[in-house]
Design an enzyme around this catalytic site. Structure first.
Site, PDB file in Angstrom:
ATOM      1  N   ASP A 186       0.841  -1.194   0.000  1.00 57.51           N
ATOM      2  CA  ASP A 186       0.000   0.000   0.000  1.00 57.51           C
ATOM      3  C   ASP A 186       0.879   1.247   0.000  1.00 57.51           C
ATOM      4  O   ASP A 186       1.711   1.394   0.909  1.00 57.51           O
ATOM      5  CB  ASP A 186      -0.835  -0.083   1.294  1.00 57.51           C
ATOM      6  N   ASP A 226      -5.125   7.110 -11.750  1.00 51.41           N
ATOM      7  CA  ASP A 226      -5.097   7.765 -13.056  1.00 51.41           C
ATOM      8  C   ASP A 226      -5.525   6.821 -14.174  1.00 51.41           C
ATOM      9  O   ASP A 226      -5.431   7.156 -15.345  1.00 51.41           O
ATOM     10  CB  ASP A 226      -3.698   8.323 -13.338  1.00 51.41           C
ATOM     11  N   ASP A 242     -10.035   5.100  -0.415  1.00 55.08           N
ATOM     12  CA  ASP A 242     -10.608   4.103   0.489  1.00 55.08           C
ATOM     13  C   ASP A 242     -12.129   4.160   0.509  1.00 55.08           C
ATOM     14  O   ASP A 242     -12.717   5.231   0.641  1.00 55.08           O
ATOM     15  CB  ASP A 242     -10.135   4.351   1.925  1.00 55.08           C
TER      16      ASP A 242
HETATM   17  C1  GAL Z   1      -4.945   2.703   3.304  1.00 56.42           C
HETATM   18  C2  GAL Z   1      -5.550   1.616   2.465  1.00 56.42           C
HETATM   19  C3  GAL Z   1      -6.545   0.863   3.289  1.00 56.42           C
HETATM   20  C4  GAL Z   1      -5.860   0.284   4.512  1.00 56.42           C
HETATM   21  C5  GAL Z   1      -5.121   1.377   5.262  1.00 56.42           C
HETATM   22  C6  GAL Z   1      -4.272   0.808   6.386  1.00 56.42           C
HETATM   23  O1  GAL Z   1      -4.023   3.409   2.572  1.00 56.42           O
HETATM   24  O2  GAL Z   1      -6.137   2.177   1.334  1.00 56.42           O
HETATM   25  O3  GAL Z   1      -7.165  -0.142   2.514  1.00 56.42           O
HETATM   26  O4  GAL Z   1      -4.983  -0.724   4.106  1.00 56.42           O
HETATM   27  O5  GAL Z   1      -4.284   2.118   4.416  1.00 56.42           O
HETATM   28  O6  GAL Z   1      -3.498   1.773   6.976  1.00 56.42           O
END
Ligand code: GAL
Length: 568
Positions: A186, A226, A242
């Site tokens: 991530d 994008d 999210d």
């Molecule tokens: C975000 C992500 C979420 C979750 C979260 C955990 O960036 O999009 O799905 O994983 O971080 O911190």
């Protein structure tokens, strides 16, 4: 995370015009996407991360949407694995496989990042995971399930646990030792800049090197939104900000880039739909984890009706189905949604062709997904409004031929029998009707003799060499043949290939959507039952179009069919 602006592209109608004829002799051109309703035309795909896993969208569960950081511990993971295999019709039986531990496994409950061990490896926090990761992986595997972990390409994860930057190889080796099956990587702690791609490539290569014989599903969130494909880097990539457990598009006020941060089901759906076409087997666009059954402070949550819609649409988009609720405590309704195999089958269809929105009437929409097998579609009638609505669909919008198709309702689990040409249903507020339709692919071709065309009493005669075995004659001298059902998804210039017959040279006025006709010459084909084709450039509008063939004073040619082809 950085949010970037995005909005739904709404189609606009264009003025129509016809122009000159060009002549073509019957060659059968392959149709492509802009032409058919949701036809299964080939899509150009980027080179694939050839690790052989995730040939269908991954299914499983993740700790994040419900448990977040605070609620994450070993007990929850074990009990979730137990819940997944529980019952005669378990989630595992329905296809859910991955038990994914999201952010914070390397953070103490009081919020401290765990330091790395002297050898550079990272262990889970011992208060959260007293038994250690190896034992937990074994436990999950022992239930016939697979286990996923989470990290970030920066120094820190989004919740400020230890990220993998500079430790890619060490971490990948550790995952391989533990038997990790799935990594969510991530974007956190690093900028979205020219180095972004390479940071994800580093972990891709580390995973492949560390686990060459047991490929690890590589799920990334590059956070760029994008629309570019990451198929050469990962098995799936997030395409939206999210998701949060509410129905509407967005909540809250715009933040950076003038873009609201809180996106509900509709907000994520609209974004994901714009970029889904690059998805296919082994390379999925990820519309984020499911909010079905997630009840969380600060959010309205989804009603069962909304949850059904959410689940249906994620399946239509071939998005991963990663449950986000507390599987240990779910209502029978939530369980029934998550385990609806008929909907799951739509998600897991081997062709992996994501749905397209074939009609957008404001709050009322029709979605179509081309499934494997001749003439097969999954269809969602979506009512975004807050009152009941009647929503109809025509077979032509699905790229299916006029006539009978077999229908099945995938939420009522009911065959609706053979249905002719169109189907319409009452759809509850925020709800869907989801169908499986089995008809015949029209490949952009419309038969002149079809009953949908006017006049109703047209002069249909059989013709052995004609498609459908028939043509329409006696057009002209005041009689107009009108095709009523020509569907295209996008407004623009198309080529109309007309299959016709006439012993001697004839002409007809060809008119689209009632615009002034264009006089068009049709050379003799050598016999009244010997079809040839001529191609007419036409401007069509998104949705249904009419095309008329007429001649006030003389006979026009007999018409076998017309085929809508893309392009200039
Ligand atoms: C975000 C992500 C979420 C979750 C979260 C955990 O960036 O999009 O799905 O994983 O971080 O911190």
């Amino acid at each position: 995370m950085t949010d970037s602006g995005a909005g739904t592209t709404r189609r606009t109608s264009q003025a129509l015009m016809l122009s000159l004829i060009t002549l073509g002799l019957g060659a059968c051109a392959r149709l492509s996407t802009p032409q058919a309703g949701s036809g299964g035309a080939s899509r150009p795909l980027r080179p694939l991360l050839a690790n052989g896993v995730a040939r269908t969208p991954p299914m499983g569960w993740s700790s994040w949407n419900y448990f977040g950081c605070e609620g994450l511990n070993e007990q929850v993971i074990r009990e979730t694995a137990d819940a997944m295999v529980q019952g005669p019709d378990s989630l595992k039986d329905a296809g859910y496989t991955y038990v994914n531990i999201d952010d914070c496994w390397m953070k103490t409950p009081s919020g401290q990042a765990r330091p790395r061990n002297p050898d550079g490896t990272l262990s889970p926090d011992p208060t959260r995971f007293p038994g250690g990761m190896q034992a937990l992986a074994d436990y999950v595997h022992g239930r016939g399930l697979k286990i996923g972990l989470y990290s970030s390409p920066g120094l820190a994860t989004c919740q400020k646990g230890g990220g993998s930057q500079g430790y890619e190889q060490i971490d990948a080796q550790q995952y391989a030792r533990w038997g990790i099956d799935y990594l969510k990587y991530d974007r956190c702690g690093i900028p979205v800049d020219a180095t972004l791609r390479n940071r994800f490539v580093l972990m891709r290569d580390a995973l492949q090197k560390s686990s060459p014989n047991r490929p690890i599903v590589y799920s990334i969130n590059p956070d760029t939104q994008d629309g570019q494909s990451w198929a050469d880097v990962a098995n799936l990539w997030r395409v939206t900000v999210d998701i949060k457990p509410f129905w509407d598009k967005v909540e809250g006020s715009p933040t950076e880039n003038n873009y609201p941060r809180k996106h509900g089901v509709l907000g994520v759906l609209d974004r994901a739909a714009e970029v889904a076409s690059v998805a296919g087997p082994g390379q999925w666009t990820d519309a984020d984890m499911l909010e079905v059954g997630v009840r969380k402070a600060g959010f309205s949550g989804l009603t069962n009706e909304e949850a059904r819609s959410h689940f249906s649409l994620w399946a239509m988009l071939s998005s991963p189905l990663i449950a986000g609720n507390d599987l240990r405590n779910m209502t029978p309704e939530t369980r029934a949604i998550l385990t609806n195999r008929e909907v799951i089958d739509v998600d897991q269809d081997a062709a992996g062709t994501p749905a397209v929105r074939v009609r957008d009437d404001g709050d009322l929409e029709v979605w179509s997904k081309t499934l494997s097998g001749e003439g097969t579609r999954a269809v969602v009638l979506l009512n975004r409004s807050s009152s009941n609505a009647q929503i109809g669909v025509r077979w032509s919008e699905l790229g299916l031929a006029w006539g009978e198709a077999d229908l099945r309702d995938l939420w009522r689990h009911q065959d609706l029998g053979p249905v002719e040409n169109t189907y319409s249903a009452s759809v509850p507020p925020h709800g869907v009707v989801m169908l499986r339709v089995k008809g015949a692919d029209n490949n952009g071709r419309y038969e002149a003799e079809a009953g949908v065309n006017t006049p109703e009493d047209k002069d249909v005669v059989s013709c052995g060499r004609c498609t459908g075995g028939a043509l329409v004659r006696s057009i002209g001298r005041g009689t107009t043949l009108q095709f009523n059902d020509l569907y295209v998804r996008q407004s623009g210039r198309y080529q109309l290939r007309v299959a016709y017959t006439t012993r001697e040279n004839r002409s007809a006025s060809v008119s689209v959507n009632g615009a002034p006709g264009v006089s068009t010459f049709f050379p003799g084909t050598g016999g009244a039952f010997l079809p040839r084709t001529a191609t007419v450039p036409v401007d069509l509008r998104a949705g249904l179009n009419t095309v008329q063939f007429s001649n006030d004073r003389r006979w026009a040619p007999n018409i076998d069919n017309v085929t809508v082809l893309p392009g200039n």
